[in-house]
Design an enzyme around this catalytic site. Structure first.
Site, PDB file in Angstrom:
ATOM      1  N   ASP A 157     -39.818  -9.239  54.748  1.00  0.00           N
ATOM      2  CA  ASP A 157     -41.014  -9.658  55.478  1.00  0.00           C
ATOM      3  C   ASP A 157     -40.679  -9.960  56.942  1.00  0.00           C
ATOM      4  OD1 ASP A 157     -39.675 -12.070  55.159  1.00  0.00           O
ATOM      5  OD2 ASP A 157     -41.408 -13.169  54.379  1.00  0.00           O
ATOM      6  N   ASP A 160     -34.738  -8.818  56.284  1.00  0.00           N
ATOM      7  CA  ASP A 160     -34.117  -9.857  55.471  1.00  0.00           C
ATOM      8  C   ASP A 160     -34.251  -9.470  54.003  1.00  0.00           C
ATOM      9  OD1 ASP A 160     -36.864 -10.228  55.460  1.00  0.00           O
ATOM     10  OD2 ASP A 160     -36.744 -12.396  55.245  1.00  0.00           O
ATOM     11  N   ASP A 191     -36.217 -10.075  51.465  1.00  0.00           N
ATOM     12  CA  ASP A 191     -37.488  -9.609  50.891  1.00  0.00           C
ATOM     13  C   ASP A 191     -38.294  -8.773  51.871  1.00  0.00           C
ATOM     14  OD1 ASP A 191     -38.301 -11.682  52.570  1.00  0.00           O
ATOM     15  OD2 ASP A 191     -39.885 -12.349  51.214  1.00  0.00           O
ATOM     16  N   SER A 213     -36.012 -14.730  49.829  1.00  0.00           N
ATOM     17  CA  SER A 213     -36.013 -14.234  51.200  1.00  0.00           C
ATOM     18  C   SER A 213     -34.605 -14.093  51.756  1.00  0.00           C
ATOM     19  CB  SER A 213     -36.886 -15.155  52.062  1.00  0.00           C
ATOM     20  OG  SER A 213     -37.074 -14.640  53.348  1.00  0.00           O
TER      21      SER A 213
END
Length: 453
Positions: A250, A246, A248, A109
């Site tokens: 999400d 960010d 990843d 992340s």
């Protein structure tokens, strides 16, 4: 032994805590656990092997860890569809879209490039409950599935994975984005290909930063945890809005045309009102955590929207959404979940719908966000205290009551003991920063005095 799974999968320094051996073992254990269930008999009757979708963000270690995960799955009789570099919510969508048995996302992340993580999704693209993660961890120490011959799994490229996700995102939009100039900051991460493509296809004028991943620059001074460069780019290009993901993708945060930050609470306020107007806000209810700003609560109340609070963490928001069949929830950090279109937080989806509301109304994002007054908020972490005794301490309770009485309906107090270390978090919101600072530090002093180790 400490639990291997954390709040968002298994994370650690790649090739130290998170090794290829561990990745392979986790994949084999997950195959043993996640190939069971209501659809297992049907699959066995048809002679079909289980199928898993595997995706990753662009950090270097994702290459060898993906190879290890894929080897672990295939050696357990699972067919692997390798989707390559895609956002976490894309992996979740694809699992549901093709009816895969489960899936794996390799990402840390918003963490720096040397870290990585392994996250499993169940059938339907949903996050695993704690008890299922515990079963996977338990299977690391048991005999795993080891088929031979034609029963071993195959590893294939998921050729149209990105196209499926892009078309899905476009299909969710209530209107197009023409007339809006967007600066996208993709954090040199998993959205670097998808987000520019879908915003452009939706009609927006797009300027890019943070969209050149080299495997080591993910989240490095860019993305939703570093908004300064996005604000500068919006001002430099005269753009209408900046959208930040960010690593990843999400999460979604934004900046307005003057470079001011629009956080997750403000984004939820904008989307909640838009969805209510279109009849898409189920039960006229928004789900947010206890850390969401008091201004969000007041804005929702003023617009006849119920706000349900959960513990901090997007998994708790999602549990509440699913339990009551609700449509919208999220966190101040930018995790926003729109259950009509996604099973998890999706930063690209959130950004699209935010810009769509700008295009529909002809209003700037600052105007849209003005529905909510952000109350000054301060968080003080009081370390080295007996956090387990906080809830039974009458002296602390009395200090909290006194602070609340002073604030009345113009502020809020929240004390939370840490779940992992000797620390109490003191949060105060007030109509002005000076009052918030004074009360927060006063309460922190009481906590230190009353809870010595």
């Amino acid at each position: 032994m400490p639990r291997l799974f954390g709040t968002d999968g298994v994370r650690g320094l790649a090739n130290r805590e998170l090794t290829a051996d561990l990745a392979l073992g986790l994949a084999q254990a997950a195959a043993a656990v996640l190939t069971k269930g209501h659809h297992a008999e049907e699959r066995a009757a048809s002679g079909r092997r289980p199928v898993a979708v595997v995706a990753r963000d662009p950090r270097i270690s994702g290459e060898f860890l993906t190879a290890a995960v894929s080897a672990g799955l295939a050696s357990s009789g699972v067919d692997v569809l390798d989707a390559g570099v895609l956002p976490t919510p894309a992996a979740a969508f694809l699992i549901a879209d093709i009816g895969a048995d489960f899936g794996v996302m390799l990402s840390a992340s918003h963490n720096p490039a040397p870290d990585n993580g392994i996250k499993f999704f169940a059938f339907g693209g949903t996050k695993l409950p704690d008890e299922v993660e515990d079963r996977i961890e338990d299977y690391l120490h048991k005999e795993v599935l080891l088929p031979t011959g034609g029963d071993v799994g195959r590893i294939r490229r998921f050729a149209d994975a990105e196209d499926r996700y892009v078309l899905h995102l476009l299909s969710t939009l209530p209107n197009r984005l023409e007339g809006i100039h967007v600066v996208l900051d993709c954090a040199h991460g998993a959205a670097s290909g998808v987000s520019p493509e879908v915003f452009t296809m939706a009609g927006a004028t797009v300027t890019l930063i943070g969209a050149d991943p080299d495997g080591m620059n993910i989240n490095d001074g860019v993305g939703s945890t570093h908004l300064d460069n996005l604000a500068k780019a919006v001002l430099e290009h005269g753009a209408d809005v900046g959208i930040a993901h960010d690593g990843d993708a999400d999460r979604c945060l934004a900046v307005d045309h003057e470079g001011n930050i629009i956080d997750g609470d403000q984004i939820m306020a904008i989307l909640a009102l838009a969805m209510k107007e279109r009849g898409h806000l189920t039960k006229d209810t928004l789900v947010a955590t206890v850390m969401s700003n008091l201004g969000l609560r007041k804005a929702m109340a003023a617009n006849d929207i119920t706000m349900v609070e959960t513990k901090v963490g997007d998994r708790y928001v999602l549990e509440e959404l699913n339990a009551d069949g609700l449509a919208l929830g999220g966190e101040q950090s930018g995790h926003v979940i729109m259950t009509e279109y996604a099973t998890t937080g999706d930063g690209v989806l959130t950004g699209l719908h935010l810009v769509a509301e700008m295009a529909r109304t002809g209003k700037s994002i600052a105007e849209l966000a003005s529905v909510m007054t952000v109350f000054p908020q301060i968080l003080v972490n009081v370390r080295g205290v007996n956090h387990t005794a906080m809830h039974g301490d009458e002296g602390i309770a009395e200090a909290v009551r006194a602070a609340e009485a002073e604030l009345g309906d113009t502020g809020r107090v929240l004390l939370r003991p840490s779940g992992t270390e000797p620390m109490v978090r003191v949060m105060v919101e007030a109509a002005d920063q000076a009052t918030a600072d004074r009360l927060a530090h006063s309460l922190a002093d009481v906590v230190r005095e009353r809870l010595p180790l």
